[in-house]
Every structure is written in structure tokens, then in C-alpha cells.
Motif scaffolding. Structure first.
Motif, short mmCIF file in Angstrom:
data_model
loop_
_atom_site.label_atom_id
_atom_site.label_comp_id
_atom_site.label_asym_id
_atom_site.label_seq_id
_atom_site.Cartn_x
_atom_site.Cartn_y
_atom_site.Cartn_z
N UNK A 155 0.89 -1.27 0.03
CA UNK A 155 0.02 0.11 -0.04
C UNK A 155 0.81 1.31 -0.06
N UNK A 156 1.94 1.32 0.92
CA UNK A 156 2.74 2.36 1.05
C UNK A 156 3.35 2.44 -0.41
N UNK A 157 3.96 1.39 -1.02
CA UNK A 157 4.64 1.50 -2.55
C UNK A 157 3.51 1.97 -3.42
N UNK A 158 2.20 1.55 -3.37
CA UNK A 158 1.37 2.33 -4.32
C UNK A 158 1.12 3.63 -4.22
N UNK A 159 0.91 4.26 -2.94
CA UNK A 159 0.52 5.87 -2.52
C UNK A 159 1.94 6.51 -2.96
N UNK A 160 3.12 5.95 -2.86
CA UNK A 160 4.19 6.55 -2.92
C UNK A 160 4.49 6.79 -4.54
N UNK A 161 4.33 5.52 -5.14
CA UNK A 161 4.54 5.43 -6.43
C UNK A 161 3.77 5.82 -7.86
N UNK A 162 2.33 5.52 -7.33
CA UNK A 162 1.63 5.73 -8.50
C UNK A 162 0.10 6.71 -8.10
N UNK A 163 -0.05 6.72 -6.97
CA UNK A 163 -1.33 7.56 -6.57
C UNK A 163 -1.28 9.06 -7.15
N UNK A 164 -2.14 9.29 -8.06
CA UNK A 164 -2.19 10.72 -8.82
C UNK A 164 -3.67 11.37 -8.49
N UNK A 165 -4.32 10.76 -7.59
CA UNK A 165 -5.76 11.32 -7.22
C UNK A 165 -6.74 10.44 -7.62
N UNK A 166 -6.36 9.44 -8.54
CA UNK A 166 -7.52 8.63 -8.92
C UNK A 166 -8.23 7.85 -8.02
N UNK A 167 -7.61 7.39 -7.03
CA UNK A 167 -8.33 6.54 -5.79
C UNK A 167 -8.72 7.46 -4.84
N UNK A 168 -7.92 8.41 -4.28
CA UNK A 168 -8.30 9.07 -3.04
C UNK A 168 -8.46 10.61 -3.70
N UNK A 169 -9.72 10.65 -4.26
CA UNK A 169 -10.23 12.26 -4.72
C UNK A 169 -9.25 12.73 -5.69
N UNK A 170 -9.54 13.95 -6.35
CA UNK A 170 -9.00 14.53 -7.24
C UNK A 170 -8.33 15.78 -6.85
N UNK A 171 -8.16 15.96 -5.45
CA UNK A 171 -7.57 17.17 -4.94
C UNK A 171 -5.76 16.91 -4.81
N UNK B 70 7.95 14.52 -2.51
CA UNK B 70 9.37 14.44 -2.11
C UNK B 70 9.93 13.11 -2.00
N UNK B 71 9.08 12.29 -1.49
CA UNK B 71 9.37 10.84 -1.13
C UNK B 71 9.42 10.20 -2.85
N UNK B 72 8.48 10.80 -3.57
CA UNK B 72 8.31 10.04 -4.94
C UNK B 72 9.58 10.26 -5.54
N UNK B 73 10.12 11.56 -5.49
CA UNK B 73 11.38 11.95 -6.41
C UNK B 73 12.42 11.32 -5.59
N UNK B 74 12.52 11.25 -4.39
CA UNK B 74 13.62 10.54 -3.71
C UNK B 74 13.85 9.02 -3.88
N UNK B 75 12.85 8.46 -4.27
CA UNK B 75 12.77 7.01 -4.70
C UNK B 75 12.92 6.76 -6.28
N UNK B 76 12.98 7.85 -6.97
CA UNK B 76 13.07 7.84 -8.60
C UNK B 76 11.80 7.58 -9.16
N UNK B 77 10.73 7.87 -8.70
CA UNK B 77 9.43 7.88 -9.46
C UNK B 77 9.23 8.98 -10.03
N UNK B 78 8.82 9.19 -11.34
CA UNK B 78 8.50 10.37 -12.08
C UNK B 78 6.99 10.69 -11.66
#
Length: 67
Positions: free
Chosen positions: A32-48, A57-65
């Protein structure tokens, strides 16, 4: 003068039945943590984009664009 060997107690192994629920919980939480850091763009948890901005910042630190 010789000294007698002192027996060392062997630790009791933890049964797999006690470890397995915690291992499954840890794997699910990690995925779940990997999903939220890696690919959550507002599709699952609202559009805000609240989650996106929270882990940005964690996403960029781990190399996710994200942009």
C-alpha cells in the motif's frame, strides 16, 4: 586447573503460526505504501491531489516520475 563447560540455553524458536499474520500484514502495508508513493495521482483518493502532494518529495527521492 580446568574449568567445567557451562551449558548455554538454546533460544526457543517462534512458531511460523505466530509470525505469519504479522508477515502478511507487513507485506500488505508495504505494498500500500509503495502504491501511494509510486503511483497515486488522485484517482483512488479524490481529485484534489492531497496524497500526491503529501508524498511528492518521497516520490522523487525514490526515483518515481510524477510530472
Amino acid at each position: 586447573m580446568t574449568t567445567a563447560a557451562v551449558p548455554v540455553p538454546v533460544p526457543v524458536l517462534v512458531p511460523v503460526r505466530q509470525i505469519l499474520p504479522w508477515a502478511v500484514f507487513t507485506v500488505i502495508l508495504g505494498l500500500m505504501l509503495l502504491y501511494f508513493v509510486g503511483s497515486e495521482q488522485g484517482a483512488l483518493i479524490g481529485a484534489d491531489n492531497l496524497v500526491h502532494e503529501f508524498v511528492h518529495d518521497g516520490r522523487h527521492l525514490l526515483g518515481f516520475p510524477c510530472h
